[in-house]
Structure formats: C-alpha cells, structure tokens
Design a protein around this motif. Structure first.
Motif, PDB file in Angstrom:
ATOM      1  N   GLN A  75       0.085  14.340  11.834  1.00 39.44           N
ATOM      2  CA  GLN A  75       1.003  13.279  11.159  1.00 39.44           C
ATOM      3  C   GLN A  75       1.705  12.196  11.886  1.00 39.44           C
ATOM      4  O   GLN A  75       3.192  12.158  11.594  1.00 39.44           O
TER       5      GLN A  75
ATOM      6  N   VAL B   6       3.862  12.714  -5.991  1.00 41.09           N
ATOM      7  CA  VAL B   6       2.419  12.608  -6.194  1.00 41.09           C
ATOM      8  C   VAL B   6       2.045  11.391  -7.065  1.00 41.09           C
ATOM      9  O   VAL B   6       0.909  10.978  -6.795  1.00 41.09           O
ATOM     10  N   PHE B   9       2.188   8.144  -5.161  1.00 40.45           N
ATOM     11  CA  PHE B   9       0.985   8.091  -4.273  1.00 40.45           C
ATOM     12  C   PHE B   9      -0.352   7.876  -4.737  1.00 40.45           C
ATOM     13  O   PHE B   9      -1.214   6.939  -4.330  1.00 40.45           O
ATOM     14  N   ASP B  10      -0.870   8.332  -5.845  1.00 43.14           N
ATOM     15  CA  ASP B  10      -1.774   8.249  -6.847  1.00 43.14           C
ATOM     16  C   ASP B  10      -1.731   6.646  -7.086  1.00 43.14           C
ATOM     17  O   ASP B  10      -3.016   6.060  -7.229  1.00 43.14           O
ATOM     18  N   ARG B  74       2.947   8.768   3.786  1.00 37.97           N
ATOM     19  CA  ARG B  74       2.720  10.041   2.845  1.00 37.97           C
ATOM     20  C   ARG B  74       2.165  11.081   3.653  1.00 37.97           C
ATOM     21  O   ARG B  74       2.164  12.043   2.883  1.00 37.97           O
ATOM     22  N   GLN B  75       1.583  10.901   4.853  1.00 35.68           N
ATOM     23  CA  GLN B  75       1.053  11.670   5.546  1.00 35.68           C
ATOM     24  C   GLN B  75       0.007  12.731   4.681  1.00 35.68           C
ATOM     25  O   GLN B  75       0.178  14.076   4.462  1.00 35.68           O
ATOM     26  N   PRO B  76      -0.837  11.903   4.195  1.00 30.83           N
ATOM     27  CA  PRO B  76      -1.885  12.702   3.481  1.00 30.83           C
ATOM     28  C   PRO B  76      -2.606  13.512   3.931  1.00 30.83           C
ATOM     29  O   PRO B  76      -3.134  13.399   5.112  1.00 30.83           O
ATOM     30  N   ASP B  80      -7.480  12.984   0.282  1.00 30.80           N
ATOM     31  CA  ASP B  80      -6.646  11.591   0.271  1.00 30.80           C
ATOM     32  C   ASP B  80      -6.553  10.980   1.403  1.00 30.80           C
ATOM     33  O   ASP B  80      -6.618   9.683   1.300  1.00 30.80           O
ATOM     34  N   LEU B  81      -6.653  11.689   2.524  1.00 30.59           N
ATOM     35  CA  LEU B  81      -6.848  10.981   3.695  1.00 30.59           C
ATOM     36  C   LEU B  81      -8.352  10.189   4.019  1.00 30.59           C
ATOM     37  O   LEU B  81      -8.457   9.048   4.154  1.00 30.59           O
TER      38      LEU B  81
END
Lengths: 236, 236
Positions: A75, B6, B9-10, B74-76, B80-81
């Motif tokens: 990250q 969350v 982010f979505d 967000r460091q997914p 998600d990444l």
C-alpha cells in the motif's frame, strides 16, 4: 520492525526496476537482430527473433503481477506508488517494442526470396541506429531518474519521424519505377513504420520517467509531426 | 463510518467505470467518422476527427490520475485493485484506438485529391463494421463483467486478421495494375492496418475483462495468426 519493512520494500522496488532494465536489454537486442535478419535476408535469424519474443512477454507478465501484488501488500503512497505504476507502464511499452521487432522478423520470412533493393535498406539502417540510440538513452534516463535526459529523447523523436517520412516517399518512387519491387517495398513500408513506432514507445517511456520523477504528466504537446503530409501523390 | 467509507469507495469505482465507458463511446464514434471521411473524401470531417482526439486523450489522463489517487487513498485489495488496474489498462487501449482513428483521418487529408479506387474502399467498410462490432461487444462485456462474451470477441479477432490479409493482397494487385494508384493504395494499406490494430486493442480489452473477473491473466495463446504470410510476392 518498521525499518525492516521499509528496507524490504525498497529491495522489492529495486528488483522490479532491474527486471524492467532486463526487458529493455532484451527488447534492444530484438530490434538489432530483426533488422540484421532483414538486411542479410537471414531466415534462421528471423525465426530466432520470433521465438525470442516469448521471453519478453513473460517478463512483462511477471513485472505486472509483482507490481500489482506490491501495491496490494505494501500500500505505497505518492513517490513509491509512482515508481510501481511507472514500472508497469514502461514494461508495457517494452513489450510492444518486442512485438514490433517480431513483426519485422515475420516480414523477413515473407520477402526473403523476393526481388529486393539495397538502397532503401541502407537508409533504413540509419533510422534504426537512431531509434536504437533513443531506446538505450531513455532506459539510461530511467535508471538514473534523469528527467533532462528523458526530455532530450522526447524531443529527438522528430528526427525519427522525418526519416520515416522521407523513406516513405522514396519507397513510393521505387514502386513506381519498378513494378517488380511493389510487394517487397510494401512490406518494407511496414518495417519502417514499425521502427518509427519503436521510437514512439521510447517517447512514451520518456514521459513515464517524467511522471515518476515529477509526479505529474508531461503536458507539453507531443513532438509528433506528421511529415508524411508532405508526400506528393502522383497526378492521376 | 466504515460502511460509509465502503460506499464512498464504491461510488468512486463506479464513476471511474462510467468514464471508461464514455471513452469507449467517443473512440467508437471516432472510428466511424474517420472511415466515413475516407469513403466520402470529406476534408472537413477528417479535420473534425483530428480535433476530436484531444477529448479522448484528456479523458484518459483524468482516468489515470483518478485511478492512481484512488489506489493511494483507499489502498484497495484484490478484486477492487483489479478493477482500478483494469480501468487504467482499458483507458490505455481506448486512447490508442483514438490515435488510430486520428491517423486514418490524417491520411484522408493526404489522399483526398488523388486517384482513387472504389472497390478496396467498399471491402474495407466490411472490415470496419466487423471491428466496430468487436469494440462495442467488448465494452459491453466490460460493463457486464461477462468473461464469456469477452472471450467471444477475443476469438473473433481471427476474422479481422483474415480480412486484413486478403485486402493487403488485393491492394498489391491494384498497385501492380495501375501505377497511378500506388500512392493512394500505400496510404490505404496503412488505414487498413490501423483498422486491424483497433481490432487488436479490442482483443487486449477482452484480456483485461478476463483479468478483472478471474484475477489472473489469460494464458492461452493469442488468436493472432499472421495470414499475410500467405501473400505471394511476384516473381522477379
């Protein structure tokens, strides 16, 4: 413990960088060998270039996977994230450089037996030397994080474009002068265009070096000028 | 609070996706308009295609910046990444589709006054329709995260390659039959190659859809076959 993690991350970043450099060397070799095969009409060498593309593709896939895993695990913020995104982008460009060299080698197999002309090949060599120099310089600028050197490559792309345009015109003349050369010259047109596109990828990499170091995309207009617009079409 | 984050982010992910879809629409329009300009020898339309490329470039830059900022902020993890990396990749392919349409439009300006042939243009139209269908289908497969549909596009690229090869052969014949057509046909060769390359980008996007959904790169060999290897060169 945090120190240790930081050092580990740094080691991983450097490993990623080394793999990008390795890809760069392989891609450079492929360019040289594909053009040697074209000049010498060497079928075996052309086949070995075609076979050699797989190694570059694998390296790219490895770099991509490692980079994404690194982002997910570590990250990283700001500068470190740019390093990783930059590695992904450069590997992407180098993979396409490899494809372009492979595509030249494939055309060698098509024209190896046909009526050929020496003069355009000789001129193409000059263009290839310039492009190779561009690829090597931009990879050095990446290793040294040297934005000034990268921008030098970026600006020099004009010369490659100019050579491409002049060779385009010349090949049309050859085609008009000798019908037997049409097929050969048509394939050569694409080989030359491939070399020009390799130059464009060097330019892309220069932009990525700028992004890695400066943290923002280069906003100047690309040096690209379409000099083929000077091409005169024969009067019907 | 976590729920809220969350959801935010979505929302950001969906916004990114919508921008990629928007880029896809623009790129598709540019393909259609560039080929319309070629068929109608319409200088004004060609110029408007060239001017229109900037909007696509800007969108890509915006997507890139948003995506990298999203990763940093967000460091997914995992899926998600992959969504974010996938958006970067698809935007990259669509930007190049835009460049290829622009490059066709630039060639329109070069050949608008030259001796022209109707028959190859008619056949090129068929190839463009197929490629456009590929681009639209793969964008739909991205929106629906439909791997099966993406793979269908991936496999169908063979047809595009076959049309490219047959048009390449035909254009060489035209050049040999009528010297006045050489310059026109040489530019057309590159336009057709550009259309084929747009097809390759649709194939790349199909691979990215696979990666987003399945979490790993597609390891099957690319469907690419170099059918120009069947081209017969005239005997010297």
């Amino acid at each position: 413990m945090i120190q240790h993690t930081v050092r580990m991350f740094d080691t991983e970043l450097r490993a990623l960088e080394r793999q990008v450099a390795q890809m760069g060397h392989l891609a450079g070799d492929q360019i040289v060998r594909s053009v040697d095969a074209l000049v010498a009409k060497d079928r075996e060498l052309a086949r070995s270039v075609i076979a050699g593309d797989e190694a570059i593709d694998h390296l790219q896939q490895e770099i991509d996977e490692k980079a994404v895993a690194l982002i997910a695990r570590r990250q990283p913020m700001a500068a470190d994230l740019r390093e990783i995104i930059g590695a992904i982008r450069i590997a992407n460009d180098l993979e396409r450089v490899g494809d372009l060299a492979e595509s030249i080698a494939k055309r060698v197999l098509l024209i190896v037996d046909s009526f050929a002309l020496d003069e355009p090949i000789r001129q193409m060599r000059r263009m290839v030397e310039l492009v190779l120099e561009q690829v090597r310089s931009v990879l050095q600028s990446y290793e040294a994080r040297d934005v000034a050197a990268a921008m030098e490559v970026w600006r020099k792309d004009r010369e490659v474009d100019a050579l491409n345009s002049s060779l385009f015109r010349e090949l049309l003349t050859y085609m008009m002068e000798d019908m037997r050369s049409i097929s050969y010259c048509a394939h050569l047109l694409f080989c030359i265009k491939n070399v020009e596109r390799i130059g464009d990828h060097a330019t892309n990499i220069a932009e990525t070096v700028h992004y890695i170091v400066k943290g923002q995309p280069l906003l100047e207009e690309r040096p690209k000028v379409d000099l083929t617009s000077e091409v005169m079409t024969p009067q019907a």
